[in-house]
Write a protein that holds these residues in place. Structure first.
Motif, short mmCIF file in Angstrom:
data_model
loop_
_atom_site.label_atom_id
_atom_site.label_comp_id
_atom_site.label_asym_id
_atom_site.label_seq_id
_atom_site.Cartn_x
_atom_site.Cartn_y
_atom_site.Cartn_z
N ASP A 83 0.84 -1.19 0.00
CA ASP A 83 0.00 0.00 0.00
C ASP A 83 0.89 1.25 0.00
N PRO A 84 0.59 2.24 -0.85
CA PRO A 84 1.45 3.44 -0.92
C PRO A 84 1.67 4.11 0.44
N ALA A 85 0.64 4.21 1.25
CA ALA A 85 0.80 4.86 2.55
C ALA A 85 1.72 4.04 3.45
N ALA A 86 1.60 2.71 3.39
CA ALA A 86 2.45 1.85 4.21
C ALA A 86 3.90 1.91 3.74
N ARG A 128 5.35 4.52 2.27
CA ARG A 128 5.87 5.82 2.72
C ARG A 128 6.20 5.80 4.21
N ALA A 129 5.35 5.15 4.98
CA ALA A 129 5.62 5.04 6.42
C ALA A 129 6.88 4.23 6.68
N ALA A 130 7.09 3.16 5.89
CA ALA A 130 8.29 2.34 6.05
C ALA A 130 9.54 3.15 5.70
N PHE A 131 9.47 3.97 4.65
CA PHE A 131 10.62 4.79 4.30
C PHE A 131 10.89 5.86 5.35
N ALA A 132 9.84 6.43 5.90
CA ALA A 132 10.03 7.40 6.98
C ALA A 132 10.70 6.73 8.18
N GLN A 133 10.30 5.48 8.47
CA GLN A 133 10.92 4.75 9.57
C GLN A 133 12.37 4.43 9.26
N MET A 134 12.65 4.06 8.00
CA MET A 134 14.01 3.75 7.61
C MET A 134 14.91 4.99 7.76
N ARG A 135 14.40 6.12 7.33
CA ARG A 135 15.17 7.36 7.48
C ARG A 135 15.44 7.67 8.95
N GLU A 136 14.45 7.45 9.79
CA GLU A 136 14.62 7.71 11.22
C GLU A 136 15.68 6.78 11.81
N PHE A 137 15.64 5.49 11.42
CA PHE A 137 16.63 4.53 11.94
C PHE A 137 18.05 4.92 11.55
#
Length: 375
Positions: free
Chosen positions: A217-220, A222-231
């Motif tokens: 899902d596009p929203a999921a 994007r959320a995964a990439f935001a999490q990856m950036r945070e990590f």
């Protein structure tokens, strides 16, 4: 490595088709080339190219990254004169080094493999001859560079003729996969590594339920990439995911490529908490691992979450009947633990023989200096 004649390197392709004496082409440098169009998609299917030459990937590179680079982007095309069919595409950026015209590749620091895109069914020597006859109407090629060529993909450059290669000083790594995950572990991994992975997974599972899933899902995504950036914050100098331009590039490719399975984003979670995100490109045969990030929390420090995530992804690839897990470029020691084989990476120089010889010598000197500095 000396200047090469591709009569030998392209022997396999040369034998694939009989020479056509009346084969004629037109050679042109085109701006505004449509990588997402049917013409290029058809050529990509006929070429021995990598996933970094996929229409979606190159389309995104030309739309998002190249406009931020110095120079003029274009694609040198070779089309069959009889019907206009696209036979070859060579993406490049035109610049100048003083008085010398310089054509650079379009890897933009995101594409690990960069062969030109050429119809693999065509006879190499016939295509060389046809290009030689027509290219005289183009300005002389001063010097061109194509970085990041896998040694086993060098034959894809055969139609360019008279190329000089320089070693880049590192390798590409890939793990052959067998049809059964348990068998692959026994055959490819050391017994001690298997034991370590099993122990780590059991210990981590005691802290909660482990789950590994692909986000579609596009929203999921994007959320995964935001999490990856945070990590990844504060962990790697010059990390592209912390650069808004590159973050947006990868995220858009991930979203656009998910429906056809070209781009895949996976999350490893402990209970409902994401602890690792991994992203790569995929086709029916190969998964290309591009980036990973995992939770740096102190309580997860001794669980090798990155290794467990890679193993989970390999299990998924085997379930999909893929035969190669490609860890791409770089000689990080952990890659060998997954039973990889390696290929040297090369830079290719094309153009005036004196300029290609000088570029090769200078490049080799830089590589030697880097090795001395690192050692």
């Amino acid at each position: 490595m000396e200047a090469v004649s591709f009569t030998e390197i392209g022997a396999e392709q040369t034998q694939a088709a009989a020479p056509a004496r009346d084969f004629r082409v037109t050679v042109a440098d085109e701006t505004g080339f449509d990588f997402r169009g049917a013409e290029y998609r058809d050529l990509y299917q006929r070429a021995k190219a990598s996933l970094f030459q996929h229409p979606l990937w190159l389309g995104a590179v030309f739309e998002q990254l190249i406009p931020r680079r110095d120079g003029t982007a274009c694609v040198r095309t070779v089309r069959r004169l009889s019907d206009g069919r696209l036979c070859l595409a060579w993406p490049m950026i035109k610049r100048r080094i003083g008085p010398v015209p310089f054509m650079d590749g379009v890897d933009c620091d995101v594409s690990d493999y960069n062969p030109i895109i050429v119809d693999a069914s065509l006879d190499v020597s016939t295509l060389q001859d046809a290009i030689r006859r027509d290219r005289s109407r183009l300005p002389p090629l001063g010097l061109a560079r194509i970085r990041r060529i896998r040694a086993d993909q060098a034959s894809a450059l055969a139609p360019l003729e008279g190329i000089r290669f320089s070693p880049m000083g590192y390798h590409a790594h890939e793990a052959p996969l067998s049809p059964d995950f348990s068998s692959w572990r026994k055959e490819a991994l050391s017994a001690s590594f298997v034991k370590t992975l099993d122990q780590l997974r059991r210990r981590l599972a005691k802290r909660g339920e482990l789950s590994f899933r692909e986000e579609r899902d596009p929203a999921a995504i994007r959320a995964a990439f935001a999490q990856m950036r945070e990590f990844r914050k504060g962990r790697f100098e010059g990390d592209p995911l912390l650069n808004p331009l590159y973050f947006d590039f990868y995220q858009r490719v991930a979203v656009a490529g998910a429906p056809e399975g070209f781009a895949r984003t996976f999350v490893l979670s402990l209970d409902s908490r994401p602890i690792s995100v991994i992203f790569g490109l995929s086709d029916a045969e190969r998964f290309m691992f591009l980036m990973i990030a995992f939770d740096p929390a102190p309580e997860l420090k001794n669980f090798s979450v990155g290794l467990l995530t890679i193993e989970s992804l390999i299990e998924d690839c085997i379930a999909r009947r893929q035969s190669v897990f490609d860890l791409t470029i770089g000689d990080e020691p952990y890659k060998q633990r997954f039973g990889t084989r390696h290929q040297p990476m090369l830079a290719a120089w094309v153009g005036n023989p004196a300029l290609t010889a000088a570029a090769d010598a200078a490049f080799r000197g830089v590589i030697a200096w880097r090795k001395r500095k690192a050692g």
